[in-house]
Design an enzyme around this catalytic site. Sequence first.
Site, short mmCIF file in Angstrom:
data_model
loop_
_atom_site.label_atom_id
_atom_site.label_comp_id
_atom_site.label_asym_id
_atom_site.label_seq_id
_atom_site.Cartn_x
_atom_site.Cartn_y
_atom_site.Cartn_z
N HIS A 25 0.87 -1.25 0.03
CA HIS A 25 -0.12 -0.12 0.09
C HIS A 25 0.86 1.02 -0.08
CE1 HIS A 25 -2.84 -2.94 2.15
NE2 HIS A 25 -3.46 -2.66 1.20
N GLN A 49 -18.00 -7.10 -1.97
CA GLN A 49 -17.44 -8.04 -2.81
C GLN A 49 -16.68 -9.47 -2.33
OE1 GLN A 49 -14.38 -4.79 -2.80
NE2 GLN A 49 -12.53 -6.13 -2.09
N GLN A 136 -0.32 -4.25 -8.97
CA GLN A 136 -0.30 -5.45 -10.04
C GLN A 136 -0.56 -6.99 -9.50
OE1 GLN A 136 3.07 -5.89 -12.55
NE2 GLN A 136 2.52 -8.20 -12.59
N ARG A 175 -3.62 -10.45 3.82
CA ARG A 175 -3.88 -11.86 4.26
C ARG A 175 -2.85 -12.98 4.72
NH1 ARG A 175 -8.11 -11.12 -0.06
NH2 ARG A 175 -10.04 -11.30 1.23
P1 AMP Z 1 -6.27 -4.57 -0.57
O1 AMP Z 1 -6.23 -3.53 0.84
O2 AMP Z 1 -5.63 -5.61 -0.68
O3 AMP Z 1 -7.59 -4.40 -1.21
O4 AMP Z 1 -5.22 -3.59 -1.52
C1 AMP Z 1 -5.28 -2.05 -1.96
C2 AMP Z 1 -4.38 -1.94 -3.18
O5 AMP Z 1 -3.36 -2.17 -2.55
C3 AMP Z 1 -4.88 -2.80 -4.38
O6 AMP Z 1 -4.83 -1.91 -5.66
C4 AMP Z 1 -3.83 -3.83 -4.40
O7 AMP Z 1 -3.67 -4.45 -5.58
C5 AMP Z 1 -2.80 -3.33 -3.62
N1 AMP Z 1 -1.55 -3.89 -3.15
C6 AMP Z 1 -1.80 -5.05 -2.33
N2 AMP Z 1 -0.65 -5.67 -1.88
C7 AMP Z 1 0.05 -5.19 -2.87
C8 AMP Z 1 1.59 -5.47 -3.10
N3 AMP Z 1 2.11 -6.65 -2.27
N4 AMP Z 1 2.34 -4.68 -3.99
C9 AMP Z 1 1.72 -3.61 -4.53
N5 AMP Z 1 0.54 -3.31 -4.37
C10 AMP Z 1 -0.43 -4.09 -3.45
#
Ligand code: AMP
Length: 271
Positions: A25, A49, A136, A175
Site C-alpha cells: 500500500h 465483494q 499489480q 492476508r
Molecule cells: P487491498 O487492501 O488488499 O484491497 O489492496 C489495496 C490496493 O493495494 C490494491 O490496488 C492492491 O492491488 C494493492 N496491493 C496489495 N498488495 C500489494 C503489493 N504487495 N504490492 C503492490 N500493491 C499491492
Amino acid sequence: MKKERRAINGTIGFIPTMGCLHKGHVSLIEAAKNECDKVILSIFVNPLQFDPSEDFDKYPSNFEADKKIAENSGVDLIFAPTNTEMYPFEMNSFVSTGKLSGYLCGKFRRRHFDGVATVVTKFLNIVTPQNTYFGQKDYQQYLIIKKMVEDLNFDTEISVMPTIREVDGLAVSSRNTYLSPEERKAATAIFRALVKAEKEIINGKKTVADIIIKSMTELEKERLIKVQYFEIVCPFTLQPKTVIDNNILIAIAAYVGSTRLIDNIIVDIDN
Ligand code: AMP
C-alpha cells in the site's frame, strides 16, 4: 467527506484499500505523492465483494496502526467510512462487469468484481481524484477497473504499480497475517512456481500445458498448498493461451492452509 474534499485544492491521487496497511500500500501512496498535490486513501472492507463463504467477518483490521502508516507515508486524508455510511439504504443500482470477470479469480468468486466495481464507482464519485492507483498483485481487479473507467467515461487516470514482495519473493498481502509460520514458509512456493514458468518461457518453451506441468511441481511439493488455478493468459483479454506468442500474464491462486493467496507476473516477450 464532501466538506473535506471541497477544502482540497490541486490534483488528488487516490488509493482504495481494505486497510491492514503494508509496504505494498505504501508503494501506491508514494506513487501518488510523486504525481499529485494531495493524497487520499480509503480504508473500507467492502461487504459487496465477499461471497458468504469468504473471510469478510475476520478480515484483519487495525485502524490505529493504519493511521500511523498512512500519516508517516504522507497521506493527506484518510477516508474510512462505516458500512452504513457507504450503504445507508438498500442499493438498487450496481455496476455489472463483463467478460473480464469470467476468467481467473472470477471463475471462483462469482460476484466479486461487480462488488469491487460498484464500491470503486462510489469512491470515484465521492473523492473525484485525477489519478487512482492499483497494485499489480490484483492484476485482474486493475484491468477490470481500468476498462470500467474507459467504458463509463470516469474522469480519472488509472495507474498500476509493481507488486511489492518480501525478501523470499512472497507477495506482501494483508492476508499473509493469517499464515502460521509453517504456512508462511510453504507460501513462497507460489512465487517460485511463477518464476519457474517465466524461466521456461524466456528459455524459449512455447507450449503452455508443458510449462504449467513443469512449474506446478514447485507447488505440488508443498503439502499445505492447494492450487485453485495456475494459468497463462493474455494480459489484455485474460483469455487462456495454449502457445506462448505475445506478452503474457502468469497467474496463480492457491490456498495455503485455509488462506487464499494470489500472485502473478507479466512476461514481456518482445524484450
Ligand atoms: P487491498 O487492501 O488488499 O484491497 O489492496 C489495496 C490496493 O493495494 C490494491 O490496488 C492492491 O492491488 C494493492 N496491493 C496489495 N498488495 C500489494 C503489493 N504487495 N504490492 C503492490 N500493491 C499491492
